[in-house]
Design a protein around this motif. Structure first.
Motif, PDB file in Angstrom:
ATOM      1  N   ARG A   1      -1.792 -19.869 -19.033  1.00 38.06           N
ATOM      2  CA  ARG A   1      -2.099 -19.257 -20.324  1.00 38.06           C
ATOM      3  C   ARG A   1      -1.256 -19.916 -21.410  1.00 38.06           C
ATOM      4  N   GLN A   2       0.014 -20.153 -21.073  1.00 36.34           N
ATOM      5  CA  GLN A   2       0.908 -20.789 -22.023  1.00 36.34           C
ATOM      6  C   GLN A   2       0.388 -22.167 -22.411  1.00 36.34           C
ATOM      7  N   TYR A   3      -0.020 -22.921 -21.405  1.00 36.75           N
ATOM      8  CA  TYR A   3      -0.523 -24.264 -21.699  1.00 36.75           C
ATOM      9  C   TYR A   3      -1.783 -24.196 -22.559  1.00 36.75           C
ATOM     10  N   LEU A   4      -2.727 -23.318 -22.192  1.00 37.59           N
ATOM     11  CA  LEU A   4      -3.988 -23.233 -22.947  1.00 37.59           C
ATOM     12  C   LEU A   4      -3.716 -22.872 -24.408  1.00 37.59           C
ATOM     13  N   TYR A   5      -2.715 -22.024 -24.626  1.00 39.79           N
ATOM     14  CA  TYR A   5      -2.363 -21.663 -25.998  1.00 39.79           C
ATOM     15  C   TYR A   5      -1.574 -22.790 -26.681  1.00 39.79           C
ATOM     16  N   ASP A   6      -0.579 -23.324 -25.980  1.00 34.73           N
ATOM     17  CA  ASP A   6       0.274 -24.363 -26.573  1.00 34.73           C
ATOM     18  C   ASP A   6      -0.550 -25.554 -27.061  1.00 34.73           C
ATOM     19  N   GLN A   7      -1.508 -25.944 -26.228  1.00 33.83           N
ATOM     20  CA  GLN A   7      -2.323 -27.110 -26.571  1.00 33.83           C
ATOM     21  C   GLN A   7      -3.073 -26.860 -27.881  1.00 33.83           C
ATOM     22  N   PHE A   8      -3.588 -25.657 -28.031  1.00 34.10           N
ATOM     23  CA  PHE A   8      -4.277 -25.313 -29.279  1.00 34.10           C
ATOM     24  C   PHE A   8      -3.285 -25.199 -30.433  1.00 34.10           C
ATOM     25  N   ASN A   9      -2.203 -24.492 -30.160  1.00 34.64           N
ATOM     26  CA  ASN A   9      -1.212 -24.251 -31.207  1.00 34.64           C
ATOM     27  C   ASN A   9      -0.709 -25.563 -31.795  1.00 34.64           C
ATOM     28  N   LEU A  10      -0.430 -26.529 -30.926  1.00 35.09           N
ATOM     29  CA  LEU A  10       0.079 -27.813 -31.412  1.00 35.09           C
ATOM     30  C   LEU A  10      -0.956 -28.501 -32.310  1.00 35.09           C
ATOM     31  N   MET A  11      -2.204 -28.566 -31.830  1.00 30.92           N
ATOM     32  CA  MET A  11      -3.237 -29.243 -32.626  1.00 30.92           C
ATOM     33  C   MET A  11      -3.454 -28.530 -33.957  1.00 30.92           C
ATOM     34  N   ASN A  12      -3.458 -27.219 -33.891  1.00 29.95           N
ATOM     35  CA  ASN A  12      -3.661 -26.432 -35.104  1.00 29.95           C
ATOM     36  C   ASN A  12      -2.511 -26.652 -36.095  1.00 29.95           C
ATOM     37  N   LEU A  13      -1.284 -26.617 -35.579  1.00 27.71           N
ATOM     38  CA  LEU A  13      -0.125 -26.778 -36.461  1.00 27.71           C
ATOM     39  C   LEU A  13      -0.079 -28.180 -37.059  1.00 27.71           C
ATOM     40  N   GLU A  14      -0.438 -29.179 -36.232  1.00 26.46           N
ATOM     41  CA  GLU A  14      -0.471 -30.543 -36.754  1.00 26.46           C
ATOM     42  C   GLU A  14      -1.426 -30.625 -37.948  1.00 26.46           C
ATOM     43  N   ALA A  15      -2.566 -29.958 -37.804  1.00 24.76           N
ATOM     44  CA  ALA A  15      -3.532 -29.959 -38.906  1.00 24.76           C
ATOM     45  C   ALA A  15      -3.004 -29.153 -40.094  1.00 24.76           C
ATOM     46  N   LEU A  16      -2.310 -28.073 -39.805  1.00 21.95           N
ATOM     47  CA  LEU A  16      -1.797 -27.209 -40.878  1.00 21.95           C
ATOM     48  C   LEU A  16      -0.700 -27.887 -41.698  1.00 21.95           C
ATOM     49  N   LYS A  17      -0.080 -28.910 -41.112  1.00 21.71           N
ATOM     50  CA  LYS A  17       0.944 -29.630 -41.871  1.00 21.71           C
ATOM     51  C   LYS A  17       0.351 -30.212 -43.150  1.00 21.71           C
ATOM     52  N   GLY A  18      -0.968 -30.469 -43.116  1.00 15.59           N
ATOM     53  CA  GLY A  18      -1.620 -31.016 -44.300  1.00 15.59           C
ATOM     54  C   GLY A  18      -2.256 -29.955 -45.181  1.00 15.59           C
ATOM     55  N   SER A  19      -1.886 -28.692 -44.971  1.00 21.91           N
ATOM     56  CA  SER A  19      -2.492 -27.607 -45.746  1.00 21.91           C
ATOM     57  C   SER A  19      -2.224 -27.760 -47.243  1.00 21.91           C
ATOM     58  N   THR A  20      -3.185 -27.346 -48.056  1.00 25.73           N
ATOM     59  CA  THR A  20      -2.984 -27.363 -49.503  1.00 25.73           C
ATOM     60  C   THR A  20      -2.033 -26.253 -49.938  1.00 25.73           C
ATOM     61  N   ASP A  21      -1.796 -25.305 -49.061  1.00 33.13           N
ATOM     62  CA  ASP A  21      -0.844 -24.228 -49.351  1.00 33.13           C
ATOM     63  C   ASP A  21       0.528 -24.681 -48.840  1.00 33.13           C
ATOM     64  N   THR A  22       1.479 -24.900 -49.753  1.00 30.32           N
ATOM     65  CA  THR A  22       2.745 -25.506 -49.328  1.00 30.32           C
ATOM     66  C   THR A  22       3.513 -24.610 -48.363  1.00 30.32           C
ATOM     67  N   ARG A  23       3.415 -23.323 -48.561  1.00 25.25           N
ATOM     68  CA  ARG A  23       4.124 -22.419 -47.647  1.00 25.25           C
ATOM     69  C   ARG A  23       3.593 -22.599 -46.220  1.00 25.25           C
ATOM     70  N   VAL A  24       2.270 -22.675 -46.100  1.00 17.68           N
ATOM     71  CA  VAL A  24       1.657 -22.877 -44.784  1.00 17.68           C
ATOM     72  C   VAL A  24       2.111 -24.210 -44.195  1.00 17.68           C
ATOM     73  N   SER A  25       2.119 -25.243 -45.009  1.00 18.00           N
ATOM     74  CA  SER A  25       2.480 -26.554 -44.461  1.00 18.00           C
ATOM     75  C   SER A  25       3.951 -26.602 -44.061  1.00 18.00           C
ATOM     76  N   GLU A  26       4.789 -25.887 -44.796  1.00 16.37           N
ATOM     77  CA  GLU A  26       6.216 -25.860 -44.432  1.00 16.37           C
ATOM     78  C   GLU A  26       6.438 -25.154 -43.089  1.00 16.37           C
TER      79      GLU A  26
END
Lengths: 330, 94, 252
Positions: free
Chosen positions: C98-123
């Protein structure tokens, strides 16, 4: 203490003149505060006593995760949850450092674990008491860690190098443990009526078990004398208990809580408190397994160990497959 | 009892520019996992920038009995130390 | 817009909160000390991420609710986590998969969120992505090791996969909230991560010598919109929120 009533295998303290040259050289090093290292010559009794003592200390850290772990999922705020989790995780780390120190003496961690689970090795009596309310988590940090620190600080100077180094690391990391406990107690003692009652109740239940942590008086114990000569025990049990009471009573007063001891009084002459001894019959009952949580604690550790076997074996098998494949490829 | 994971000795570089220092040991099924375990066990407080692991069984050490022959001969080689030489004060720092 | 952002931040925060809670249940009970310590680190990271997401959610909502208020004083239907993270721990294999299935998504999602137009989200994403990268490395390695370990560990991991894989697919069930966030460039549409996610998971599962089951997430309505949860969530909350509910308004 985390290591209570450790029997030394020495047969009474010998004078330097009575010793064979090897033992004499060993004792002279100990006397001169030169650390003994794993591969140095050491008396068999020293080695065996240390395995018992460090092992018991390590087991206490591991079993000690349970009463506090009991509240991680119920901690009242996100911050408290993180602090408690980090603290209980530290206990696991400290168990690990101590097992490692014991392993240098020729015993494996698995062997020590089996001895804990079969009841051949003990852990501190304190962890057989339940944590019933959130204030108990405060009391455990304040009193139990406070008592543990009393013993651990001097042990940084113990004669056995690996043990001493483990204690140095542990003391450094533990510095926040007692403070976080007292911090919880301050919030509770200054909070609502219910919170104050909870805090007082926690002190009532944990006061005497904390005093028991130092073990019964060992003023005339042969085992203690030998351990002290070997510098694997630095202070007597009574000495540490007195120090603990003298330090803790003013902290309780600051909180506006009452230490559950009618006889407690400052003794000007000796410059310390007079206080009541804990019920030593209760202590021996708990050591023998009759404490409120003995059964639960050991069952929890047995379950973790047994249920974890397939994981440990599975990862071993995978590592072996990788090794074999690597050799075949070369 | 099943087979225990081997013991690894852990060395950590505390800061850039310092050498790796022995910090303790732990168990792991293989070296890669030992590195991860070391990260989780020994750098919980931001203690490291680099980790070495080595299986404890692979370490060769001096025997305590050899201490005399191995280390004492160097004690007499005082000419290896700068304080052995008298340089006149007027020469200044050397 | 603020409503959709609030919803989305809850989705991020609640996933981290509920999974962090589940992982913290292992503390003191793991198969080996090193793993006990590692799991606690993961739980601590997740709870730290929770704090950041929910704090921001409270600010966006603008009703003066703190991260703690959101964590401890909402009932089950207001939680926005996926069902995957609220499932009971099961055996260690189920937990780590379960951890792996979540981690894999979380990482990809966070990598994408680094480019968010909302600076708080990207930080927040910047900080959390480093943690998630380590989580994936660790949980992935353990999944592979146990899948390709002994006969028993292989069987247990396959069982865990059969149970959990359908739940992983819920991560990609999207709605108009996701569409609005994606359009504003604040949070990527989960659908846009699906192919890379499935490829990464597929590679891990095959390295672990396991077989992906034929599966899909069959519920109509998901934890992400609050229309569905498992019965387990309520029991998590009765524990987690006990003190705050029993002694309301106290300072701890």
């Amino acid at each position: 203490m985390y290591a209570q009533m450790v029997k030394s295998t020495g047969t009474g303290v010998k004078s330097l003149d009575e010793m064979e040259p090897e033992e004499r050289a060993f004792q002279e090093k100990v006397d001169a505060d030169i650390r003994i290292e794993a591969r140095d010559w050491m008396p068999e009794g020293y080695r065996k006593t240390l395995i018992r003592q460090i092992g018991q200390h390590a087991h206490s850290e591991i079993v000690g995760q349970l009463p506090e772990g009991n509240w991680i999922t119920r901690a009242p705020t996100l911050e408290r949850k993180m602090i408690l989790l980090a603290k209980v995780q530290d206990e696991a780390g400290h168990g690990l450092y101590l097992y490692s120190a014991a392993e240098t003496l020729g015993v494996t961690r698995d062997e020590m674990t089996e001895m804990l689970l079969s009841g051949k090795m003990k852990y501190s009596s304190i962890f057989n008491y339940p944590t019933l309310t959130w204030a108990d988590i405060g009391a455990v940090g304040w009193l139990v860690d406070g008592a543990a620190i009393m013993n651990q600080v001097p042990l940084q100077r113990t004669s056995y190098g690996p043990y001493s180094r483990a204690m140095i690391r542990i003391c450094k990391e533990e510095s926040f443990h007692q403070r976080q406990g007292y911090d919880i107690m301050m919030k509770m003692a200054k909070g609502s009526e219910a919170q104050k009652r909870m805090a007082q109740d926690a002190l009532n239940r944990f006061w005497y078990p904390s005093l028991m942590m130092f073990g019964p008086s060992d003023a005339n114990s042969v085992h203690s004398e030998q351990s002290m000569a070997w510098k694997i025990k630095i202070n007597s049990n009574d000495e540490l208990r007195r120090k603990f009471v003298d330090q803790t009573v003013p902290q309780a007063e600051y909180l506006g809580l009452t230490v559950p001891d009618d006889t407690l009084a400052w003794n000007e002459e000796k410059g310390g408190y007079d206080f009541a001894e804990p019920d030593w019959d209760e202590f021996f009952d708990v050591l023998k397994g009759a404490g409120p949580a003995n059964h639960d604690r050991l069952e929890a550790r047995k379950t973790a160990w047994d249920d974890g076997a397939w994981v440990r074996d599975g990862l071993t098998a995978h590592a072996e497959k990788k090794r074999t494949a690597k050799v075949a490829a070369e | 009892m099943s087979k225990e994971w081997p013991l690894y000795e852990i060395f950590i570089r505390g800061q850039h520019g310092l050498s790796h220092r022995h910090v303790g040991s732990l168990h792991a099924p293989d070296a890669e996992t030992a590195i991860k375990n070391a990260r989780d066990v020994y750098t919980r407080r931001n203690e490291g920038v680099s980790i070495w692991v080595v299986e404890a069984a692979a370490i060769t050490a001096t025997a305590p009995g050899d201490k005399g022959p191995i280390f004492e001969p160097s004690e007499s080689k005082i000419y290896r130390h700068p304080t052995f030489y008298d340089i006149p004060d007027e020469i200044g720092h050397m | 817009m603020a409503d959709a952002l609030f919803e989305s931040l809850l989705r991020l925060g609640d996933n981290a909160l509920i999974l962090g809670h589940r992982v913290s249940e292992w503390c003191g009970h793991a198969p080996v000390l090193e793993e006990d310590i590692a799991l606690a680190n993961t739980a601590l990271d997740l709870l730290g991420q929770t704090n950041l997401w929910l704090e921001y959610a409270g600010e966006v909502e603008g009703k003066g609710r703190s991260a703690d208020d959101l964590a401890f004083l909402r009932d089950a239907w207001d939680f926005r986590n996926v069902l995957l993270v609220e499932l009971p721990n099961g055996d260690f294999g189920q937990t780590i998969l379960r951890q792996y299935l979540y981690d894999q998504f979380n990482l990809m999602n966070l990598e994408a969120l680094k480019g968010s137009t909302d600076t708080r989200v990207s930080e927040i994403a910047e900080k959390a992505a480093k943690e998630a990268a380590y989580h994936v490395e660790r949980s992935r390695g353990t999944v592979v090791g146990l899948g390709d370990g002994t006969e028993e560990s292989h069987r247990r991991m396959q069982d865990a996969l059969n149970i959990l894989y359908p739940y992983a697919l819920e991560l990609f069930i999207t709605d108009e909230v996701d569409a609005e966030m994606a359009k504003a460039g604040i949070i990527p549409d989960p659908k846009s991560l699906e192919d890379t996610y499935l490829a990464a998971v597929g590679a891990t599962i095959s390295e672990a010598t396991l077989e992906l089951p034929q599966a899909h997430f069959g519920h109509r309505g998901s934890g992400r919109d609050g229309r569905m949860h498992t019965e387990h969530l309520g029991h998590i909350l009765t524990q987690m929120q006990w003190l705050q509910r029993a002694y309301p308004g106290q300072s701890w």
